[in-house]
Scaffold this active site. Structure first.
Site, mmCIF file in Angstrom:
data_model
loop_
_atom_site.group_PDB
_atom_site.id
_atom_site.type_symbol
_atom_site.label_atom_id
_atom_site.label_comp_id
_atom_site.label_asym_id
_atom_site.label_seq_id
_atom_site.Cartn_x
_atom_site.Cartn_y
_atom_site.Cartn_z
ATOM 1 C CG HIS A 96 6.235 -4.387 3.709
ATOM 2 N ND1 HIS A 96 7.230 -4.327 2.760
ATOM 3 C CD2 HIS A 96 6.332 -3.240 4.421
ATOM 4 C CE1 HIS A 96 7.891 -3.189 2.906
ATOM 5 N NE2 HIS A 96 7.366 -2.509 3.908
ATOM 6 C CD GLU A 169 4.857 0.828 4.433
ATOM 7 O OE1 GLU A 169 5.359 1.352 5.421
ATOM 8 O OE2 GLU A 169 5.244 -0.272 3.983
#
Ligand SMILES: O=C[C@H](O)COP(=O)(O)O
Length: 254
Positions: A96, A169
């Protein structure tokens, strides 16, 4: 729209006590999820076991937000793949952008973790995305290409058919102050990611979109060809918020 399952999941990041986690999970236990959807939830480490217990028998998969690549040893503060499995998780989120930006995660460590996750029967959910500066420089596809190749080239030969997930993302779209990508922009990046994934692993790899997804924009994303699901933060931290998006995505599949 995805040809296979539409993955709809949330990471709670560093939020929720175990009681709060159980409350969210208990709101899911009577939900009849559409067969087209594959729901999942990624709590913080401390809530994996209670959430997995509460969701036993439900269609929701449970994941961890990170793990170490080593089997065990002198890695103070870290969590291994076997520990995650032991708590009932079957997925693990890797790379992430918050871990890349704040905790020194790199494409190299993500690659090591992907291989370990697969060897332990965990489905890796590999997060990729360009920063605002990289986007402004016109380098988004170049950055994504490198991230995807690094992560997928580490898949061990015996695991090339195992389920592996990507989550696109864009860093500038995530969290408070983030701007959601337009569905068209996300769709273009997903098409580029799909080409690299096919080249690297020799087969299609599902890719989810994440970054300021909410009930107002979720259908625009899942209507895009090549977007195989949604990875949601804030808008799904309350059970009713998650279920609202799940319902809208189920309608989009119908
Ligand atoms: O893990 C989820 C993503 O970072 C997106 O978070 P967000 O929906 O709060 O922007």
């Amino acid at each position: 729209m995805a040809n296979g399952s539409l993955w709809i999941g949330t990471s709670w990041k560093m939020n929720k006590t175990r009681d709060e986690a159980r409350q969210w999970a208990s709101a899911m236990t009577t939900v009849a999820f559409s067969e087209r959807l594959q729901p999942f939830v990624i709590p913080p480490f401390t809530s994996i076991a209670p959430v997995a217990e509460a969701l036993a028998g439900s269609r929701l998969l449970v994941g961890a937000q990170n793990m170490h690549w080593a089997e065990a040893g002198a890695w103070t503060g870290e969590i291994s793949a076997a520990m995650i499995r032991d708590c009932g998780a079957t997925m693990v989120e890797l790379g992430h952008s918050e871990r890349r930006a704040n905790f020194g995660e790199t494409d190299e460590t993500v690659a090591l973790k992907v291989a370990t996750a697969l060897r332990h029967g965990l489905t890796p959910l590999i997060c990729i995305g360009e920063t605002a500066a990289e986007k402004a420089d016109g380098r988004a596809d170049e950055v994504l290409d490198h991230q995807v190749r690094m992560a997928l080239s580490s898949v061990p030969a015996d695991y090339r058919q195992s389920t592996v997930l990507l989550a696109y993302e864009p860093v500038w779209s995530i969290g408070e102050g983030g701007t959601p990508a337009t569905a068209a922009y996300a769709g273009e990046r997903h098409a580029a990611i799909a080409r690299v994934a096919q080249e690297t692993l020799g087969r299609p790899v599902p890719c989810l979109y994440g970054g300021s997804v909410n009930a107002g924009n979720c259908r625009d994303y899942v209507d895009q060809p090549g977007i195989d699901g949604l990875f949601i933060g804030r808008s799904a931290w309350q059970a009713d918020g998650y279920l609202k998006i799940v319902g809208l995505c189920a309608d989009a599949c119908a």
